[in-house]
Each structure stands twice: as structure tokens, then as C-alpha cells.
Design a protein around this motif. Structure first.
Motif, PDB file in Angstrom:
ATOM      1  N   PHE A  82      43.676  49.527  44.623  1.00  0.00           N
ATOM      2  CA  PHE A  82      44.009  48.204  44.110  1.00  0.00           C
ATOM      3  C   PHE A  82      43.121  47.178  44.802  1.00  0.00           C
ATOM      4  CE2 PHE A  82      46.278  46.933  47.877  1.00  0.00           C
ATOM      5  CZ  PHE A  82      46.559  45.577  47.759  1.00  0.00           C
ATOM      6  N   CYS A  83      42.863  46.082  44.107  1.00  0.00           N
ATOM      7  CA  CYS A  83      41.992  45.028  44.620  1.00  0.00           C
ATOM      8  C   CYS A  83      42.846  43.812  44.960  1.00  0.00           C
ATOM      9  CB  CYS A  83      40.935  44.669  43.580  1.00  0.00           C
ATOM     10  SG  CYS A  83      39.850  43.325  44.090  1.00  0.00           S
ATOM     11  N   GLU A  84      42.902  43.493  46.256  1.00  0.00           N
ATOM     12  CA  GLU A  84      43.673  42.326  46.679  1.00  0.00           C
ATOM     13  C   GLU A  84      42.841  41.053  46.589  1.00  0.00           C
ATOM     14  OE1 GLU A  84      46.683  41.056  50.307  1.00  0.00           O
ATOM     15  OE2 GLU A  84      45.044  42.443  50.729  1.00  0.00           O
ATOM     16  N   VAL A  85      41.566  41.139  46.983  1.00  0.00           N
ATOM     17  CA  VAL A  85      40.651  40.000  46.918  1.00  0.00           C
ATOM     18  C   VAL A  85      39.382  40.465  46.216  1.00  0.00           C
ATOM     19  CG1 VAL A  85      39.337  38.296  48.216  1.00  0.00           C
ATOM     20  CG2 VAL A  85      41.568  39.059  49.072  1.00  0.00           C
ATOM     21  N   ALA A  86      39.105  39.918  45.055  1.00  0.00           N
ATOM     22  CA  ALA A  86      37.918  40.325  44.304  1.00  0.00           C
ATOM     23  C   ALA A  86      36.655  39.846  45.018  1.00  0.00           C
ATOM     24  CB  ALA A  86      37.966  39.751  42.895  1.00  0.00           C
ATOM     25  N   PRO A  87      35.587  40.659  45.045  1.00  0.00           N
ATOM     26  CA  PRO A  87      34.348  40.235  45.703  1.00  0.00           C
ATOM     27  C   PRO A  87      33.681  39.108  44.935  1.00  0.00           C
ATOM     28  CG  PRO A  87      34.006  42.286  44.528  1.00  0.00           C
ATOM     29  CD  PRO A  87      35.471  42.008  44.463  1.00  0.00           C
ATOM     30  N   SER A  88      32.948  38.291  45.662  1.00  0.00           N
ATOM     31  CA  SER A  88      32.189  37.227  45.007  1.00  0.00           C
ATOM     32  C   SER A  88      31.109  37.834  44.129  1.00  0.00           C
ATOM     33  CB  SER A  88      31.549  36.307  46.053  1.00  0.00           C
ATOM     34  OG  SER A  88      32.535  35.718  46.882  1.00  0.00           O
ATOM     35  N   GLU A  89      30.741  37.132  43.089  1.00  0.00           N
ATOM     36  CA  GLU A  89      29.753  37.644  42.144  1.00  0.00           C
ATOM     37  C   GLU A  89      28.430  37.920  42.855  1.00  0.00           C
ATOM     38  OE1 GLU A  89      27.662  36.424  37.863  1.00  0.00           O
ATOM     39  OE2 GLU A  89      29.247  35.179  38.742  1.00  0.00           O
ATOM     40  N   GLY A  90      27.901  39.111  42.625  1.00  0.00           N
ATOM     41  CA  GLY A  90      26.593  39.453  43.152  1.00  0.00           C
ATOM     42  C   GLY A  90      26.566  40.035  44.552  1.00  0.00           C
ATOM     43  N   CYS A  91      27.739  40.128  45.206  1.00  0.00           N
ATOM     44  CA  CYS A  91      27.738  40.618  46.591  1.00  0.00           C
ATOM     45  C   CYS A  91      28.189  42.057  46.699  1.00  0.00           C
ATOM     46  CB  CYS A  91      28.596  39.728  47.475  1.00  0.00           C
ATOM     47  SG  CYS A  91      30.376  39.954  47.236  1.00  0.00           S
ATOM     48  N   GLY A  92      28.494  42.721  45.574  1.00  0.00           N
ATOM     49  CA  GLY A  92      28.945  44.100  45.625  1.00  0.00           C
ATOM     50  C   GLY A  92      30.416  44.184  45.969  1.00  0.00           C
ATOM     51  N   GLY A  93      30.840  45.364  46.373  1.00  0.00           N
ATOM     52  CA  GLY A  93      32.233  45.567  46.746  1.00  0.00           C
ATOM     53  C   GLY A  93      33.033  46.319  45.706  1.00  0.00           C
ATOM     54  N   GLU A  94      32.450  46.529  44.522  1.00  0.00           N
ATOM     55  CA  GLU A  94      33.177  47.266  43.501  1.00  0.00           C
ATOM     56  C   GLU A  94      33.266  48.754  43.883  1.00  0.00           C
ATOM     57  OE1 GLU A  94      30.907  43.829  41.705  1.00  0.00           O
ATOM     58  OE2 GLU A  94      30.395  45.567  42.970  1.00  0.00           O
ATOM     59  N   THR A  95      34.257  49.432  43.337  1.00  0.00           N
ATOM     60  CA  THR A  95      34.411  50.865  43.550  1.00  0.00           C
ATOM     61  C   THR A  95      34.168  51.581  42.231  1.00  0.00           C
ATOM     62  OG1 THR A  95      36.053  50.540  45.315  1.00  0.00           O
ATOM     63  CG2 THR A  95      35.992  52.699  44.271  1.00  0.00           C
TER      64      THR A  95
END
Length: 212
Positions: A82-95
Motif C-alpha cells: 500500500f502507498c501511504e505517501v505518493a512519490p513526487s512526479e519524476g522522482c521514482g518510488g513506484e513498485t
């Protein structure tokens, strides 16, 4: 499980704000059996009974394709995110989630000899563990956290129960002490997703890129 077999992953959204405790309730309600995080390589923080952060390493550290805890004898059958805080656009962090059975099929098409070799021989994973967690590394979990222990003797008991070979190393050139080299028992590199209401297809189930 019927939907999972058909689609391989299920995305749920539209619930508004979800806290780790909320997600823990969802995980428990799913009915899937829980397991301890013992033997994993990632530095994680436990947020609730069955909820951990994914990885504490900085954004500069790439996390390659792998199966959760493939280097252990009994990896989990299901993983929920689950994603509690979505990453800022362009900085990665997706799974990203990849269909391992398709990767296995393509790998057999493109690298048949290699795939038959690892299917027949299996793989062993080699790691050099620090004594304490190193959050600067994507696989920096220290041996105390990895085996949930406080002494070398207790770590050795855990390693022997896993069938792993190990060696306590001398201090590094930088002076770091307490280093532990581990070599796992032979693990399957390709597993069949077998069972009732499962795909029963071969999967490329390993962590070769990360810790071979």
C-alpha cells in the motif's frame, strides 16, 4: 485467489487516507497466513503487526527485479502493498509488478541453455552482512536484524536451521567489525506456481540480480 490467477495482481483504490494500522487490518481480513520477516535482505521498519516499510535505502539505490525472500526456504505466497505517501512526479518510488511466468517463458526462449542449467542445479546466494543495519544499501540488513538475534551464537543457530554456510570475517579495511559472510543452501531458481486455484506455470522465482 480466482481473480489473482486470472489477472496476476489486483489494484484496490479509492479508500481515501489509509494508515499502516488500517492496512494491517486489511491484511488480516484477507485471511492469508502471516510470516516473520526473518532472512530478508532489505532494511525495513515495522509499522504494525504485519506491515513493514518496503526498503529504507535512499532513492539513489536501484532495486532490481526479484521475488520477495526468494533466498529463504519458505518465501511468502502473497505480497500486499500500500502507498501511504505518493512519490513526487519524476522522482521514482513506484513498485512495478511483473508477471514472473511470462518472464520465465521469455527467458527460456532467449536463454534456453542458461535456464535449463539453473532449473536443474538451483542457486545459492552469497551475502556479506554487517552487524547492524546499513540503510544506505538496498540489501543492507545486518545479521542481528536478519535473524532477530543479539549474539553470534544465536545467529549461528538460525543459519544452521536454514542450512546456510557461514564465516565470521576479520575487520574490513575501513575497520568495520562483526562482518558475516553467508552462503545459503541450494534454492530453486525456477518454481512452479503449484496448488489449488494457482496458475501451475513455471516462474522465474529468484533474486539472481540482487544477491547471487
Amino acid at each position: 485467489d480466482t481473480l489473482l490467477r486470472r489477472h496476476q495482481a489486483i489494484l484496490l483504490r479509492g479508500f481515501g487516507a489509509v494508515s499502516p494500522l488500517d492496512f494491517n487490518d486489511i491484511v488480516i481480513a484477507s485471511g492469508y497466513r502471516g510470516m516473520e520477516y526473518i532472512g530478508g535482505a532489505a532494511v525495513r521498519t515495522q509499522l504494525a503487526e504485519r506491515v513493514f516499510t518496503a526498503n529504507e535505502s535512499p532513492p539513489s539505490e536501484l532495486i532490481p527485479f526479484h521475488h520477495e525472500m526468494a533466498q529463504t526456504p519458505h518465501p511468502p505466497t502473497h505480497v500486499l502493498f500500500f502507498c501511504e505517501v505518493a512519490p513526487s512526479e519524476g522522482c521514482g518510488g513506484e513498485t512495478p509488478i511483473l508477471p514472473s511466468s511470462e518472464i520465465c517463458r521469455i527467458m527460456f526462449e532467449k536463454h534456453e541453455g542458461f535456464m535449463h542449467k539453473i532449473e536443474s542445479t538451483g542457486v545459492r546466494y552469497i551475502r556479506i552482512m554487517p552487524e547492524f543495519d546499513d540503510p544506505s544499501s538496498a540489501i543492507g540488513r545486518g545479521w542481528r536484524s536478519t535473524f532477530n538475534c543479539d549474539t553470534k551464537e544465536a545467529a549461528e543457530v538460525a543459519l544452521k536451521s536454514l542450512g546456510s554456510d557461514f564465516e565470521w570475517l576479520p575487520p574490513s579495511e575501513s575497520g568495520e567489525t562483526g562482518l558475516l559472510k553467508t552462503v545459503t543452501a541450494v534454492m530453486p531458481a525456477i518454481r512452479v506456481d503449484a496448488g489449488e486455484n494457482r496458475s501451475n506455470r513455471k516462474t522465474f522465482f529468484n533474486s539472481l540480480v540482487a544477491a547471487y
